[in-house]
Design an enzyme around this catalytic site. Structure first.
Site, PDB file in Angstrom:
ATOM      1  N   GLY A 169       0.817  -1.214   0.000  1.00 18.87           N
ATOM      2  CA  GLY A 169       0.000   0.000   0.000  1.00 18.87           C
ATOM      3  C   GLY A 169       0.838   1.246   0.000  1.00 18.87           C
ATOM      4  N   GLY A 214       0.592   5.471   1.049  1.00 18.66           N
ATOM      5  CA  GLY A 214      -0.172   6.485   1.767  1.00 18.66           C
ATOM      6  C   GLY A 214       0.704   7.676   1.987  1.00 18.66           C
ATOM      7  CG  PHE A 231       2.103   5.274   5.396  1.00 21.13           C
ATOM      8  CD1 PHE A 231       2.603   4.304   4.544  1.00 21.13           C
ATOM      9  CD2 PHE A 231       0.743   5.281   5.675  1.00 21.13           C
ATOM     10  CE1 PHE A 231       1.774   3.353   3.968  1.00 21.13           C
ATOM     11  CE2 PHE A 231      -0.100   4.328   5.105  1.00 21.13           C
ATOM     12  CZ  PHE A 231       0.418   3.361   4.248  1.00 21.13           C
ATOM     13  N   GLY A 232       4.242   6.901   2.816  1.00 24.60           N
ATOM     14  CA  GLY A 232       5.222   6.372   1.867  1.00 24.60           C
ATOM     15  C   GLY A 232       4.747   5.052   1.308  1.00 24.60           C
ATOM     16  CB  VAL A 270       3.911  -0.214   3.399  1.00 22.89           C
ATOM     17  CG1 VAL A 270       3.994  -1.474   4.234  1.00 22.89           C
ATOM     18  CG2 VAL A 270       4.129   1.000   4.293  1.00 22.89           C
ATOM     19  CE  LYS A 327       7.620   5.466   6.315  1.00 23.14           C
ATOM     20  NZ  LYS A 327       6.933   6.388   7.201  1.00 23.14           N
ATOM     21  CG  ASP A 379      -1.242  12.570   9.743  1.00 23.04           C
ATOM     22  OD1 ASP A 379      -2.169  13.367   9.520  1.00 23.04           O
ATOM     23  OD2 ASP A 379      -0.658  11.954   8.831  1.00 23.04           O
TER      24      ASP A 379
HETATM   25  C1  PIT Z   1       0.950  -2.783   7.193  1.00 25.16           C
HETATM   26  C2  PIT Z   1       0.131  -2.776   6.076  1.00 25.16           C
HETATM   27  C3  PIT Z   1      -0.075  -1.577   5.397  1.00 25.16           C
HETATM   28  C4  PIT Z   1       0.536  -0.411   5.826  1.00 25.16           C
HETATM   29  C5  PIT Z   1       1.344  -0.434   6.937  1.00 25.16           C
HETATM   30  C6  PIT Z   1       1.563  -1.631   7.629  1.00 25.16           C
HETATM   31  C7  PIT Z   1       1.958   0.805   7.348  1.00 25.16           C
HETATM   32  C8  PIT Z   1       2.487   0.986   8.496  1.00 25.16           C
HETATM   33  C9  PIT Z   1       3.207   2.123   9.038  1.00 25.16           C
HETATM   34  C10 PIT Z   1       3.631   3.239   8.374  1.00 25.16           C
HETATM   35  C11 PIT Z   1       4.318   4.223   9.051  1.00 25.16           C
HETATM   36  C12 PIT Z   1       4.572   4.103  10.387  1.00 25.16           C
HETATM   37  C13 PIT Z   1       4.150   3.000  11.055  1.00 25.16           C
HETATM   38  C14 PIT Z   1       3.466   2.038  10.374  1.00 25.16           C
HETATM   39  O1  PIT Z   1       5.238   5.099  11.050  1.00 25.16           O
HETATM   40  O2  PIT Z   1      -0.893  -1.545   4.313  1.00 25.16           O
HETATM   41  O3  PIT Z   1       1.143  -3.965   7.830  1.00 25.16           O
HETATM   42  O4  PIT Z   1       4.779   5.359   8.475  1.00 25.16           O
END
Ligand code: PIT
Length: 353
Positions: free
Chosen positions: A48, A50, A52-53, A55, A70, A162
């Protein structure tokens, strides 16, 4: 931990918040340098994307354990420091509703953060599914878990900053367990030091963020109020035509329950939201008190069950529209981003001709 176990057992009676064994024990992770993560892990397809970058799915070679990773390529020192803080914060958290960190590497200008694998998708995607019966009770069950996790974070003096629906994932497609992700904006909070920020998502940002005033644990509580409002109605209380309009609406902190979906919602739920969407941060309900609020404590109350068990069909229709619109906005933003990149690289090519 025992406390959470008993609480989930109580919830389970009516909502099937199943106790799921964590995939691994808590690990205090420090970033490994001079070690190639590819020696220990196989990186698999993308899971995925987001704010968040990106993953990826991955597998630990020795154990066959499936994880999420990530990966962030850093160019500037600041980008590296930010990701290091994120890993440090994640590593200090151990809660059933917060994603667990497994391992971390700094290798070849990239930071790798290995985490627990969560495969249920975003919370809002799950609740709009045809098979999901959306009731006030189900909403309270999700919000309760979110507040428990936030209360735990705040007790450790960590603020998320956030909180928004995209950052709440479901553990699986069947159960009701959630996991909070994305600690990219999270900060350690020192009550003696003033902290101001200029980031986050306008729609879920608190008035103090928009006004560039002091932020703190109360800032997360506002965002939970907005998430709760959207989850119960499918409507967003402050959203405007653009970010500027949204920020203006947030700064006035004016919203209303005078919309059709709220006709089906209990006054207890509205009171819960009202205690969170308060402009003045000191008057806003704290996580500890939110957990004591009737809406979250009476999850299993039989006398109220009729109200809490009504299927929120209008909310679901509106939520579907909300999720689809958001998907479109996300796609449009990435097209705009790609166009910009193309323009940049074209001008770079022209310049170098
Ligand atoms: C998963 C599945 C998914 C996304 C994530 C984890 C993302 C996790 C994440 C991202 C961050 C962070 C902590 C967790 O700080 O689709 O198992 O930037």
């Amino acid at each position: 931990m025992l406390l959470y176990f008993t609480e989930y057992l109580i919830l389970r009676k009516s909502l099937h918040v199943k106790d799921v064994k964590p995939p691994f024990e808590y690990r205090n992770v420090t970033i490994k340098t001079d070690e190639n993560p590819a020696d220990k892990y196989n990186i698999l397809p993308e899971l995925g994307r987001g704010s968040f970058g990106t993953v990826f799915l991955c597998k630990e070679k020795a154990s066959d354990l499936e994880l999420a990773v990530k990966i962030v390529t850093y160019k500037k020192k600041k980008e590296k420091t930010m990701m290091e803080l994120e890993i440090d914060i994640l590593s200090s958290l151990n809660h059933p509703a917060i994603i667990s960190i497994y391992d971390a590497f700094d290798y070849g200008n990239k930071l790798y953060c290995f985490m627990e694998l969560v495969q249920g998708g975003e919370l809002f995607e799950r609740v709009i599914d045809e098979d999901f019966v959306l009731t006030e009770r189900a909403c309270a069950c999700f919000i309760r878990q979110i507040v428990e996790a936030i209360d735990y974070m705040h007790s450790k003096r960590i603020i998320h900053l956030d909180m928004k629906p995209e950052n709440v994932l479901c553990l699986s497609k069947q159960g009701n367990r959630i996991k909070i992700i994305d600690f990219g904006f999270a900060r350690r909070y020192d009550p003696h030091k003033q902290l101001q920020v200029m980031f986050g998502t306008a729609e879920f940002s608190a008035p103090e963020v928009v006004a560039f005033e002091e932020i703190g644990p109360w800032t997360d509580m506002w965002s939970i109020g907005v998430i709760c409002y959207v989850l119960l109605s499918g409507l967003s209380p402050f959203v405007g035509a653009d970010d500027f309009e949204t920020m203006t609406n947030v700064s006035f902190a004016k919203y209303s329950f005078d919309y059709a979906p709220f006709e089906e919602i209990s006054s207890t739920a509205k009171d819960f939201i009202e205690k969170l969407l308060i402009k003045e941060p000191t008057k806003r309900m704290k996580a500890k008190n939110a957990l004591k609020h009737e809406w979250l404590t009476q999850l299993d109350c039989i006398s109220e069950s009729s109200h809490k068990d009504i299927t929120l069909s209008l909310t679901k229709t509106k939520l579907k529209r909300y999720v689809i619109l958001r998907r479109w906005r996300k796609a449009a933003l990435s097209v705009m981003f790609i166009n910009k990149l193309n323009k940049l690289s074209n001008s770079h090519l022209l310049n170098s001709c």
